[in-house]
Scaffold this active site. Structure first.
Site, short mmCIF file in Angstrom:
data_model
loop_
_atom_site.label_atom_id
_atom_site.label_comp_id
_atom_site.label_asym_id
_atom_site.label_seq_id
_atom_site.Cartn_x
_atom_site.Cartn_y
_atom_site.Cartn_z
N ARG A 165 -3.55 7.74 -1.58
CA ARG A 165 -2.09 7.88 -1.70
C ARG A 165 -1.68 7.70 -3.15
O ARG A 165 -2.22 6.85 -3.85
CB ARG A 165 -1.40 6.82 -0.82
CG ARG A 165 -0.87 7.40 0.47
CD ARG A 165 -0.39 6.37 1.44
NE ARG A 165 0.59 5.43 0.91
CZ ARG A 165 1.16 4.47 1.64
NH1 ARG A 165 0.86 4.34 2.90
NH2 ARG A 165 2.04 3.64 1.11
N ARG A 176 5.02 -2.31 -5.99
CA ARG A 176 5.30 -2.39 -4.55
C ARG A 176 5.21 -3.83 -4.06
O ARG A 176 6.02 -4.27 -3.25
CB ARG A 176 4.33 -1.49 -3.77
CG ARG A 176 4.66 -0.01 -3.90
CD ARG A 176 3.50 0.88 -3.47
NE ARG A 176 3.10 0.68 -2.11
CZ ARG A 176 1.88 0.89 -1.64
NH1 ARG A 176 0.92 1.31 -2.45
NH2 ARG A 176 1.61 0.69 -0.37
P1 AP5 Z 1 -2.85 0.02 6.24
O1 AP5 Z 1 -2.90 -0.17 7.71
O2 AP5 Z 1 -2.71 1.39 5.69
O3 AP5 Z 1 -1.76 -0.98 5.59
P2 AP5 Z 1 -0.17 -0.93 5.59
O4 AP5 Z 1 0.32 -2.33 5.84
O5 AP5 Z 1 0.32 0.13 6.50
O6 AP5 Z 1 0.09 -0.58 4.07
P3 AP5 Z 1 1.09 0.48 3.40
O7 AP5 Z 1 0.63 0.63 1.98
O8 AP5 Z 1 1.19 1.72 4.22
O9 AP5 Z 1 2.42 -0.30 3.44
P4 AP5 Z 1 3.68 0.00 2.66
O10 AP5 Z 1 4.64 -0.83 3.40
O11 AP5 Z 1 3.62 -0.24 1.21
O12 AP5 Z 1 3.80 1.60 2.73
P5 AP5 Z 1 4.80 2.57 3.49
O13 AP5 Z 1 4.06 3.81 3.78
O14 AP5 Z 1 5.50 1.86 4.57
O15 AP5 Z 1 -4.19 -0.66 5.66
C1 AP5 Z 1 -4.48 -0.63 4.27
C2 AP5 Z 1 -6.00 -0.42 4.06
O16 AP5 Z 1 -6.69 -1.55 4.59
C3 AP5 Z 1 -6.58 0.80 4.77
O17 AP5 Z 1 -7.57 1.36 3.96
C4 AP5 Z 1 -7.20 0.23 6.07
O18 AP5 Z 1 -8.29 1.01 6.52
C5 AP5 Z 1 -7.63 -1.14 5.59
N1 AP5 Z 1 -7.57 -2.17 6.64
C6 AP5 Z 1 -6.58 -2.36 7.56
N2 AP5 Z 1 -6.84 -3.43 8.33
C7 AP5 Z 1 -8.02 -3.95 7.87
C8 AP5 Z 1 -8.82 -5.09 8.24
N3 AP5 Z 1 -8.46 -5.92 9.23
N4 AP5 Z 1 -9.96 -5.32 7.53
C9 AP5 Z 1 -10.33 -4.49 6.51
N5 AP5 Z 1 -9.62 -3.41 6.11
C10 AP5 Z 1 -8.47 -3.13 6.79
O19 AP5 Z 1 5.89 2.87 2.36
C11 AP5 Z 1 5.58 3.66 1.22
C12 AP5 Z 1 6.84 3.85 0.38
O20 AP5 Z 1 7.83 4.56 1.16
C13 AP5 Z 1 7.55 2.56 -0.05
O21 AP5 Z 1 7.00 2.03 -1.24
C14 AP5 Z 1 9.00 3.05 -0.22
O22 AP5 Z 1 9.17 3.74 -1.43
C15 AP5 Z 1 9.14 4.04 0.93
N6 AP5 Z 1 9.62 3.42 2.17
C16 AP5 Z 1 8.97 3.37 3.37
N7 AP5 Z 1 9.70 2.74 4.29
C17 AP5 Z 1 10.85 2.36 3.67
C18 AP5 Z 1 12.00 1.64 4.10
N8 AP5 Z 1 12.12 1.19 5.35
N9 AP5 Z 1 12.99 1.42 3.18
C19 AP5 Z 1 12.90 1.91 1.92
N10 AP5 Z 1 11.83 2.58 1.45
C20 AP5 Z 1 10.81 2.81 2.32
MG MG Z 2 1.31 1.98 6.24
#
Ligand code: AP5
Ligand code: MG
Length: 221
Positions: A165, A176
Site C-alpha cells: 500500500r 498515520r
Molecule cells: P491489517 O489487518 O491489514 O491491519 P489494519 O489494522 O487493518 O491496518 P491498516 O493499515 O489497514 O489500518 P489503518 O487504520 O491505518 O488503514 P485504513 O485502511 O483503515 O494487518 C497489518 C499486517 O499485519 C498485514 O500484513 C497482516 O497480514 C499482518 N497481521 C495481522 N494480524 C497479524 C498477527 N496476529 N500476527 C502477525 N501478522 C499479522 O485507512 C487508510 C487511510 O484511509 C487513513 O490513513 C485515512 O487517510 C483514510 N481513512 C480510512 N478510514 C477513515 C475514517 N474513518 N476517517 C478518516 N479517514 C479515513
Molecule cells: Mg485495514
C-alpha cells in the site's frame, strides 16, 4: 453473539483490524465495512470522493468527517446492513463517533453491540505494516513473513497481484501513527463508559487474536 448489533474494530494502523474483521464478518455472515477499503476503491474508480480523498490518504492524514459520514450513511441504508455490520477503521474521530450514534439513534435501528479495541506495541505495528502486501483484485491481506502467499507476489484466493500500500511507506506510516494518537485514541474514553467495550491484546499469531475475539463475542472456539 447473543443479540444482533453492529461491531466496531478500533485500533492503530497495522494492529490487525482488517485481518480480524474479515474473519468475524465471515463467521457471523455480516458485511465487512472498511472505510479505508471503500476510499481506496473510490480512488481507483476516479470518483468525486476518490479525487478528494487521494492526496489526504497519501499524506497519512484523515479524510474529512463529512465525506466519511456520507459514505457510512449510504452503506447503512443497504438491505444487507439491517442485521448489523462489522466496522473496520470507522469511527476514527469524536465527530464520526457522535455522527454514527445519530445515524443509529432512530426507532427500529440496531445499536452498537461491541467495540473491540485491538492494542499492539509500536515496534510490532511497524514490522507488520512494512511487510504487508494486499491483493489489488480482492483485497486479501498478506505479510511477507507472518502470512506469505503460496506463490510469491500472487494472491492465493484469486491469483491477483500483491502490492504494497502507498501509505505503508515509512514516512507516511509515522504520520498515520501520530494521527491515530491525536485523533482516534480519544475514542477509547468515549466508548469505555458505554456497554460492549473490550480491549484485545493484538500480539501473537492471527489465530490467537481471533480466539480472544471469539471469546468476547461468545462464539465457539
Ligand atoms: P491489517 O489487518 O491489514 O491491519 P489494519 O489494522 O487493518 O491496518 P491498516 O493499515 O489497514 O489500518 P489503518 O487504520 O491505518 O488503514 P485504513 O485502511 O483503515 O494487518 C497489518 C499486517 O499485519 C498485514 O500484513 C497482516 O497480514 C499482518 N497481521 C495481522 N494480524 C497479524 C498477527 N496476529 N500476527 C502477525 N501478522 C499479522 O485507512 C487508510 C487511510 O484511509 C487513513 O490513513 C485515512 O487517510 C483514510 N481513512 C480510512 N478510514 C477513515 C475514517 N474513518 N476517517 C478518516 N479517514 C479515513
Ligand atoms: Mg485495514
Amino acid at each position: 453473539m447473543k443479540a444482533p448489533g453492529h461491531i466496531i474494530f478500533l485500533g492503530a494502523p497495522g494492529v490487525g483490524k482488517g485481518t480480524q474483521a474479515k474473519i468475524i464478518a465471515q463467521r457471523l455472515l455480516l458485511p465487512h465495512v472498511s472505510t479505508g477499503d471503500m476510499l481506496r476503491a473510490s480512488v481507483t474508480s476516479g470518483s468525486e470522493v476518490g479525487r478528494r480523498a487521494h492526496a489526504v490518504m497519501e499524506s497519512g492524514a484523515l479524510v474529512g468527517d463529512d465525506i466519511i459520514l456520507g459514505i457510512i450513511a449510504e452503506r447503512l441504508a443497504h438491505n444487507d446492513a439491517s442485521g448489523g455490520v462489522i466496522f473496520d477503521g470507522f469511527p476514527r474521530t469524536l465527530v464520526q463517533a457522535e455522527g454514527l450514534d445519530r445515524l443509529l439513534d432512530s426507532a427500529g435501528k440496531l445499536g452498537i453491540k461491541h467495540v473491540l479495541h485491538i492494542v499492539l506495541a509500536d515496534e510490532e505495528i511497524i514490522s507488520r505494516l512494512s511487510g504487508r502486501r494486499v491483493c489489488e483484485k480482492c483485497g486479501a491481506i498478506y505479510h511477507v513473513n507472518f502470512h506469505p502467499s503460496i506463490r510469491e507476489g500472487l494472491c492465493d484466493r484469486c491469483g491477483g497481484e500483491l502490492r504494497q500500500r502507498d501509505d505503508d511507506r515509512p514516512e507516511v506510516l509515522r504520520r498515520r501513527l501520530a494521527v491515530y494518537k491525536s485523533e482516534t485514541a480519544p475514542l477509547v474514553s468515549y466508548y469505555l463508559s458505554k456497554p460492549g467495550y473490550a480491549e484485545i491484546e493484538g500480539s501473537g499469531d492471527t489465530a490467537a487474536v481471533s480466539a480472544r475475539i471469539a471469546a468476547i463475542l461468545g462464539l465457539e472456539g
